[in-house]
Design a protein around this motif. Sequence first.
Motif, PDB file in Angstrom:
ATOM      1  N   CYS A  33      77.998  46.979  87.836  1.00 59.81           N
ATOM      2  CA  CYS A  33      78.110  47.826  89.029  1.00 59.81           C
ATOM      3  C   CYS A  33      79.561  48.164  89.345  1.00 59.81           C
ATOM      4  CB  CYS A  33      77.486  47.121  90.226  1.00 59.81           C
ATOM      5  SG  CYS A  33      75.718  46.856  90.037  1.00 59.81           S
ATOM      6  N   THR A  49      69.450  48.189  88.094  1.00 63.72           N
ATOM      7  CA  THR A  49      70.006  49.015  87.024  1.00 63.72           C
ATOM      8  C   THR A  49      71.530  48.892  86.986  1.00 63.72           C
ATOM      9  OG1 THR A  49      70.322  50.911  88.479  1.00 63.72           O
ATOM     10  CG2 THR A  49      68.192  50.757  87.355  1.00 63.72           C
ATOM     11  N   LYS A  50      72.150  49.533  85.974  1.00 64.19           N
ATOM     12  CA  LYS A  50      73.585  49.773  86.045  1.00 64.19           C
ATOM     13  C   LYS A  50      73.785  50.703  87.232  1.00 64.19           C
ATOM     14  CE  LYS A  50      73.849  50.034  81.083  1.00 64.19           C
ATOM     15  NZ  LYS A  50      73.987  50.993  79.988  1.00 64.19           N
ATOM     16  N   LYS A  69      68.631  46.808  83.104  1.00 63.50           N
ATOM     17  CA  LYS A  69      70.039  47.007  82.757  1.00 63.50           C
ATOM     18  C   LYS A  69      70.279  48.025  81.648  1.00 63.50           C
ATOM     19  CE  LYS A  69      70.349  43.034  79.681  1.00 63.50           C
ATOM     20  NZ  LYS A  69      71.045  41.780  79.440  1.00 63.50           N
ATOM     21  N   SER A  72      70.707  53.612  84.073  1.00 58.35           N
ATOM     22  CA  SER A  72      71.686  53.600  85.155  1.00 58.35           C
ATOM     23  C   SER A  72      71.363  54.622  86.233  1.00 58.35           C
ATOM     24  CB  SER A  72      73.095  53.847  84.615  1.00 58.35           C
ATOM     25  OG  SER A  72      73.208  55.141  84.100  1.00 58.35           O
ATOM     26  N   LYS A  74      73.633  56.813  89.131  1.00 60.18           N
ATOM     27  CA  LYS A  74      74.970  57.211  89.566  1.00 60.18           C
ATOM     28  C   LYS A  74      74.852  57.978  90.874  1.00 60.18           C
ATOM     29  CE  LYS A  74      78.881  60.109  88.428  1.00 60.18           C
ATOM     30  NZ  LYS A  74      79.343  61.235  87.647  1.00 60.18           N
ATOM     31  N   ASP A 114      68.150  57.762  82.951  1.00 56.90           N
ATOM     32  CA  ASP A 114      69.092  57.662  84.063  1.00 56.90           C
ATOM     33  C   ASP A 114      68.743  58.627  85.190  1.00 56.90           C
ATOM     34  OD1 ASP A 114      70.425  55.896  82.414  1.00 56.90           O
ATOM     35  OD2 ASP A 114      71.940  57.346  81.800  1.00 56.90           O
TER      36      ASP A 114
END
Length: 192
Positions: A33, A49-50, A69, A72, A74, A114
């Motif tokens: 993170c 998640t990332k 993991k 991700s 964003k 993602d």
Amino acid sequence: MDENIFFDIKKIKKIGKNTIIGKTVRLRHPELCTIENNSIIDDFTYISTKLKIGSFSHIASHVTIAGGKDVSCKLGDFSGIGSGTRIYCDTSDFEDEIASIIPRKFKKTSTSGDVIMERFTATGGNVVVLPKVVIPEGTVIGASSLVPSNIELKSWTIYAGIPIKPIKKRNKEKILKQAEKSLLEERRIKND
């Protein structure tokens, strides 16, 4: 920064200045993170998640960002995720698969990918976002909406509904001026 009851804050890959992480936030993989300056994650939020959060961004309480993991989420600068929102970066196929946790190698038809929310984006409360979604710059999603996988969205547009559809355009110039004023104010405070 206050201690967290679920993980060691020091394990987070990067934490910017003036960042707040609630005591009951659960980051399953804090080492994946990154949180930039002036951002907040409110209590009772779960993230598996990332994660990359930009500056001046906010994740409200009771948000879930799930998927493991290998995927991700964003969140760009000046962006927000409303209370109760669920972002899924991985989902099962309930028709042809076991509807529980099994090793990924046995999942043949799940959808995984993602979720990217670019700068100046937001969701209202209780939105559901499925895997493989890019919410482009300036786009917002109205409360209690469903964002399906692989949907193409236009920038600087308000969407809402189940599934979402465009409602109207946002005022890009006005929003960018507001962001510029915020940045100038932050620099002024730093220099005082």
